[in-house]
Motif scaffolding. Structure first.
Motif, PDB file in Angstrom:
ATOM      1  N   THR A   1       0.851  -1.187   0.000  1.00 26.23           N
ATOM      2  CA  THR A   1       0.000   0.000   0.000  1.00 26.23           C
ATOM      3  C   THR A   1       0.884   1.234   0.000  1.00 26.23           C
TER       4      THR A   1
ATOM      5  N   THR B   1       0.902   5.268   0.350  1.00 25.18           N
ATOM      6  CA  THR B   1       0.120   6.387   0.879  1.00 25.18           C
ATOM      7  C   THR B   1       0.901   7.662   0.661  1.00 25.18           C
TER       8      THR B   1
ATOM      9  N   THR C   1       0.958  11.854   1.172  1.00 24.41           N
ATOM     10  CA  THR C   1       0.402  12.853   2.067  1.00 24.41           C
ATOM     11  C   THR C   1       1.015  14.206   1.744  1.00 24.41           C
TER      12      THR C   1
ATOM     13  N   SER D   1      -4.401  13.195   2.288  1.00 30.92           N
ATOM     14  CA  SER D   1      -3.806  11.867   2.214  1.00 30.92           C
ATOM     15  C   SER D   1      -4.610  10.994   1.254  1.00 30.92           C
TER      16      SER D   1
ATOM     17  N   SER E   1      -4.406   6.793  -0.562  1.00 31.76           N
ATOM     18  CA  SER E   1      -3.724   5.497  -0.576  1.00 31.76           C
ATOM     19  C   SER E   1      -4.201   4.637  -1.736  1.00 31.76           C
TER      20      SER E   1
ATOM     21  N   SER F   1      -3.447   0.394  -3.157  1.00 31.70           N
ATOM     22  CA  SER F   1      -2.759  -0.887  -2.939  1.00 31.70           C
ATOM     23  C   SER F   1      -2.538  -1.586  -4.266  1.00 31.70           C
TER      24      SER F   1
END
Length: 127
Positions: free
Chosen positions: A56, A58, A60, A65, A67, A69
């Motif tokens: 995953t 992520t 920011t 933020s 994400s 996968s």
């Protein structure tokens, strides 16, 4: 210089240039923000991971933020694109807002399960 020396010299130079190009070729995280038209985008490319494992990514920036996968391919590579451009989102990029990037920086965390594999940040190109 005889022909053997010339060939060896040429091959050595080619190998050197390949190594230098590969060493600087890929940043794990790149990002860009444009103001007219407004757009935010970030790309993640991580290599040498365990093939077939779910990772995953992520990103920011400020309080924003997002994400996504992905399973590492057979070579252990994961590539994830984040973008606010509709065409790129339709092509598979993870959606961002146009104002996602704050103060020209993005942080990245790549995890598998609860284990963090990558933790880095980048200064974005601003256009």
């Amino acid at each position: 210089m005889n022909s053997k020396q010339s060939i060896l010299s040429t091959l050595s130079c080619l190998l050197f240039f390949c190594l230098v190009a590969n060493a600087s070729a890929g940043d794990v995280l790149t990002c860009e923000k444009t103001n007219k038209p407004a757009r935010s985008r970030a790309s993640v490319e991580v290599e040498d991971l365990k093939p077939g494992v779910l990772y995953t990514a992520t990103v920011t920036s400020g309080s924003n933020s997002s994400s996504a996968s992905q399973i590492a391919d057979a070579f252990g590579n994961v590539e994830v694109d984040f973008d606010s451009n509709t065409k790129d989102i339709l092509a598979g990029a993870t959606p961002l807002t146009k104002t996602f990037i704050v103060k020209g920086t993005v942080a990245l965390s790549v995890t598998t399960g609860s284990v963090e594999i990558v933790n880095t940040s980048a200064t974005c190109k601003i256009r």
